[in-house]
Write an enzyme that holds these catalytic residues in place. Structure first.
Site, PDB file in Angstrom:
ATOM      1  N   HIS A 191      53.883 -60.810 -12.263  1.00  0.00           N
ATOM      2  CA  HIS A 191      54.544 -59.538 -11.995  1.00  0.00           C
ATOM      3  C   HIS A 191      55.464 -59.036 -13.105  1.00  0.00           C
ATOM      4  O   HIS A 191      55.791 -57.853 -13.166  1.00  0.00           O
ATOM      5  CB  HIS A 191      55.342 -59.646 -10.687  1.00  0.00           C
ATOM      6  CG  HIS A 191      55.486 -58.351  -9.958  1.00  0.00           C
ATOM      7  ND1 HIS A 191      55.589 -57.137 -10.606  1.00  0.00           N
ATOM      8  CD2 HIS A 191      55.527 -58.065  -8.652  1.00  0.00           C
ATOM      9  CE1 HIS A 191      55.698 -56.177  -9.715  1.00  0.00           C
ATOM     10  NE2 HIS A 191      55.653 -56.708  -8.525  1.00  0.00           N
TER      11      HIS A 191
ATOM     12  N   TYR B 269      62.096 -51.506   2.399  1.00  0.00           N
ATOM     13  CA  TYR B 269      61.873 -51.312   0.961  1.00  0.00           C
ATOM     14  C   TYR B 269      60.498 -50.697   0.777  1.00  0.00           C
ATOM     15  O   TYR B 269      59.515 -51.232   1.251  1.00  0.00           O
ATOM     16  CB  TYR B 269      61.917 -52.680   0.290  1.00  0.00           C
ATOM     17  CG  TYR B 269      61.797 -52.725  -1.220  1.00  0.00           C
ATOM     18  CD1 TYR B 269      62.871 -53.142  -1.994  1.00  0.00           C
ATOM     19  CD2 TYR B 269      60.617 -52.408  -1.870  1.00  0.00           C
ATOM     20  CE1 TYR B 269      62.762 -53.223  -3.375  1.00  0.00           C
ATOM     21  CE2 TYR B 269      60.511 -52.487  -3.252  1.00  0.00           C
ATOM     22  CZ  TYR B 269      61.598 -52.893  -3.994  1.00  0.00           C
ATOM     23  OH  TYR B 269      61.498 -52.982  -5.360  1.00  0.00           O
TER      24      TYR B 269
ATOM     25  N   THR C 296      59.993 -49.390 -11.447  1.00  0.00           N
ATOM     26  CA  THR C 296      59.979 -48.994 -10.032  1.00  0.00           C
ATOM     27  C   THR C 296      61.360 -48.586  -9.567  1.00  0.00           C
ATOM     28  O   THR C 296      62.358 -48.839 -10.231  1.00  0.00           O
ATOM     29  CB  THR C 296      59.527 -50.166  -9.147  1.00  0.00           C
ATOM     30  OG1 THR C 296      60.377 -51.274  -9.416  1.00  0.00           O
ATOM     31  CG2 THR C 296      58.099 -50.526  -9.399  1.00  0.00           C
TER      32      THR C 296
END
Ligand SMILES: *[C@@H]1O[C@H](CO)[C@@H](O)[C@H](O)[C@H]1NC(C)=O
Ligand SMILES: *[C@@H]1O[C@H](CO)[C@@H](O)[C@H](O)[C@H]1NC(C)=O
Ligand SMILES: *[C@@H]1O[C@H](CO)[C@@H](O)[C@H](O)[C@H]1NC(C)=O
Ligand SMILES: *[C@@H]1O[C@H](CO)[C@@H](O)[C@H](O)[C@H]1NC(C)=O
Length: 765
Positions: free
Chosen positions: A460, A576, A589
């Site tokens: 990630h 979220y 993000t």
């Protein structure tokens, strides 16, 4: 023998020669690309126009430069070799070039200014403001030419730092529905105290950082959220992407690998040549570019462990992939004399690996578990036992590979007697596998199953899911529609008979490393065994029907998820939703706190049996509110990244902020993310309606919460990926999903998906 060696020598010369030619042509291409990019939004040929214009005006006896050309002429060291006329000519050309360069800078500056305007996003369809009406053609004018992948980068605006009062008041608004009155009072006091004292000081430092940093969030985000995290990255950070739902283009494992690897390498070539179109948002009348920086570390990349922090390493060349099969590691060269192997050649090479019956070396089979467990032991092992000799050479090959490929022994997919359960097992297999058969540090690992099904597991830290989804969409579409298969399911393409065998990697794994492999595996296995995954396609209705009700599909699904959570757990929670900030340079993000006052009001009304009309009204409000929150997050007016950065500043300064500490430790019990579909043009849902992508998912974020990822496919389908932990008695991922016409009738005239209590759960509770 002589003839043979002459042949070899000739062969070698040809190889070197063609490599040299390739190298030169590559260099030229790179040069041309950087020229095109460097002068964007103008084109290199526009120089000619400027030069001709200047010369023409001079010919008409007027001086467009107001004396500058004469000045240039005086300073040019040309007096000897050129006539007076020649000197004027050269000076005029120098002037034209300078003028042209300043025009480019001015254009770029204008484009940047234009791209900083975001009001259009908040305007209703068909009700554009006058500013937007002027803005649209200007943007189109300045960015209409065919851009390269990174053309826009230097014209993208910088992410602005919001005012601290705005962030704090948005924060308080977002937690209002989750707190009781006394709790809210306490939080407000903390927040106000922060805002008027420490906050201002931290904000000053942050603004200073924003002046020199390309993006005031991204470097810290990458470092503190991803690279410094010391726990396992498997399940906690890595995520997965799935194959088509209904079809497998071939059932021949080696063939699927051949086409998949080829498609990925074709994508890499497009990235390297910058032929990939930058992803752009459609605005009525024009398009707005998104930052493409995340593509840079897609291939030839690994995350290497360190004791304090990991680092991302990237290599500028990598002509092979690393392959894992039955406990053995291989290096597979995918180029031969500068030529990309054909899909069929890669298939044959993969088949050689599959046919290789040699057993793993001692300690080789489960070595990958080091990347799945805690980071510190892995860093220590790597430093001590993998920094020289054969181990270093072999590890280097894995780390420097273009990407990692696992040839899995299992069969996966929606199949067999228990298709639903098998879909869940498929997700788990991609998320963690056996904990040692994917290389979790690699930017991504592709998995090809025995029955031809595929999937990927992505690290990630180097990019967010939309970038990986873009790559994966391209791969699936290219595999199935462009490359295709022969009738008996093999890859197409010619085969050169003399390809060298794939190279087995050699290891010398001492007992200490093997002991660590066992303990890393134990940690990872416990984590993996705890993940409760449930994947299901929701086929009752999709985007088409939701849009007919004039509701944003994303808002609709978000509110549905909150309703589901409410029915499941009897309350609301901090929610979220990931959104992106790639309208800004190097943006990543931002969190949408999608549980809002309005969504809670709707759900409470619905659950307490309010009238249909009232529910409908509240639903409309809630979805508008959600869209507004989403747009704020996208345009740099979010909450969480700003607070996160203030927290980092406070850590640097060594000061404690009770407010920030509390905010950053609040758990996200519902963590959600939509996987965007970006290249619908690559798929042909009319003629091949079965080639539907399942999207991907991620592990649970909170110990007692849910992770939900969804992808809106076509007009009539939404795929959900739900995860939670078995160790939490209050969460279950796989409860059956249905919608009842009864609910839909009382809701809003459209249908809402609800999760119902399972038999086991109601009994358990
Ligand atoms: C926008 O322009 C129209 C005419 O072009 C004008 O009538 C209108 O008042 C303008 N709106 C605003 C808000 O300025
Ligand atoms: C990765 O390696 C390939 C093959 O050597 C090379 O052409 C390419 O430039 C590298 N990619 C990046 C993004 O550096
Ligand atoms: C949120 O809802 C509560 C109760 O419905 C209301 O009192 C409050 O004013 C609302 N706050 C905002 C910011 O809308
Ligand atoms: C849910 O998962 C559990 C454990 O994996 C399994 O025993 C059960 O059959 C599943 N229930 C449904 C409805 O799929």
């Amino acid at each position: 023998a002589f003839a043979c060696s002459v042949n070899v020598a000739l062969d070698l010369t040809v190889t070197i020669y063609s490599n040299g030619l390739l190298y030169i042509s590559h260099q030229i291409k790179t040069l041309v690309n950087s020229l095109i990019k460097g002068v964007y939004p103008a084109s290199p040929s526009s120089w000619l126009f400027v030069a001709i214009g200047i010369l023409a005006t001079m010919y008409m006896q007027s001086d467009p430069s107001m004396g500058l050309i004469t000045k240039i002429q005086q300073h040019l060291p040309l007096h000897m070799s050129l006539s007076a006329q020649g000197q004027t000519m050269v000076s005029a050309l120098v002037f034209s070039t300078l003028l042209w360069l300043s025009l480019i800078l001015a254009l770029r500056f204008c484009l940047k200014l234009l791209l900083s305007y975001h009001q259009w996003m908040f305007e209703k369809h068909g009700r554009m403001s006058n500013t937007t009406k002027v803005w649209v053609p200007l943007v189109r004018l300045l960015s209409s030419r065919k851009p390269l992948l990174y053309s826009y980068q230097s014209s993208l605006p910088h992410l602005p730092v919001p005012a601290i009062q705005d962030t704090v008041s948005r924060y308080l608004e977002s937690v209002r529905p989750l707190l009781t009155d006394p709790e809210f009072k306490r939080m407000s006091d903390l927040a106000n105290e922060f805002e008027s004292n420490l906050g201002n000081r931290l904000q000053r430092y942050l603004k200073l950082k924003a002046l020199w940093a390309t993006n005031y969030v991204s470097d810290w985000w990458e470092e503190y959220v991803y690279l410094r995290s010391r726990g396992p990255i498997m399940v906690n950070s890595n995520y997965y992407g799935m194959d088509f739902l209904y079809v497998t283009p071939t059932s021949v494992q080696a063939a699927r690998a051949g086409n998949t690897i080829t498609a990925l390498l074709l994508y890499r070539r497009k990235v390297n040549r910058e032929e990939l179109k930058p992803v752009r948002l459609r605005v009525p009348g024009t398009v707005i570019p998104l930052c493409a920086a995340q593509c840079e570390r897609m291939f030839n990349t690994t995350r290497t462990p360190g004791v304090e922090t990991d680092v991302l390493q990237h290599w500028l060349d990598s002509e092979f992939v690393a392959v894992y099969h039955r406990g053995r590691y291989f290096r597979l060269w995918v180029y031969r004399a500068g030529r990309l192997l054909s899909p069929r050649e890669i298939e044959d090479q993969i088949q050689r690996i599959l046919d290789d019956a040699s057993p793993p070396l001692p300690g080789e089979e489960k070595l990958g578990a080091l990347t799945a467990g805690d980071r510190i032991p892995w860093a220590q092992m790597r430093k001590q036992y993998f920094s020289s000799g054969v181990n270093k050479r072999s590890l280097d090959i894995i780390e420097r590979a273009a990407f990692f490929v696992t040839l899995d022994d299992e069969e996966q997919g929606m199949r067999g007697d228990d298709p639903e359960g098998n879909l869940d097992r498929y997700a788990k297999s991609l998320l963690h596998g056996k904990c040692y058969d994917r290389w979790f540090d690699k930017s991504f690992s592709v998995v090809i199953y025995k029955n031809g099904k595929s999937g990927l597991n992505a690290e990630h830290s180097w990019a967010d899911a939309p970038t990986v989804a873009h790559l994966w969409e391209y791969t699936l579409a290219t595999d199935a529609f462009q490359l295709g298969y022969t009738e008996d399911g093999h890859c197409k393409g010619d085969v050169e008979p003399s390809l060298p065998q794939p190279q087995r990697l050699v290891w010398n794994i001492p007992a200490e490393v093997q002991a660590q492999v066992s303990s890393s595996l134990a940690v990872a296995q416990a984590l993996a065994d705890d993940v409760d995954c449930h994947v299901f396609p929701f086929r009752e209705f999709g985007k088409g029907r939701i849009k007919k009700c004039r509701v944003s599909p994303d808002a609709f699904i978000q509110i549905s998820l909150q309703l589901a959570y409410y029915r499941d757990r009897g309350g609301f929670c901090l929610t979220y939703e990931a959104s992106m900030t790639r309208l800004f340079r190097e943006g990543r993000t931002e969190t949408v706190r999608s549980c809002s006052n309005e969504s809670c009001a709707f759900i409470t009304a619905l659950e307490s049996g309010e009238t249909e009309e009232e529910c409908r009204r509240l639903f409309q409000l809630a979805s508008e509110r959600h869209q507004n929150l989403y747009r704020m997050a996208m345009t740099g007016a979010g909450i969480d990244r700003h607070l996160f950065c203030l927290y980092v500043v406070s850590k640097y300064l060594g000061v404690e902020s009770p407010f920030l500490k509390e905010v950053l430790s609040e758990p996200w019990r519902l963590s959600t993310s939509q996987t965007p579909v970006q290249q619908m043009n690559l798929f042909d849902l009319k003629n091949h309606p079965d080639f539907i992508s399942l999207g991907g998912g991620f592990g649970p974020v909170a110990d007692d919460g849910y992770g939900v990822s969804y992808i809106i496919v076509g007009e009539d389908m939404v795929n959900f990926h739900v995860s939670s932990k078995y160790s939490c008695s209050q969460t279950v991922s796989n409860v059956s999903v249905s919608w009842s016409s009864e609910t839909s009738h009382t809701v809003v005239g459209n249908h809402i998906y609800t999760r119902q209590y399972s038999q086991e759960k109601t009994q358990g509770n």
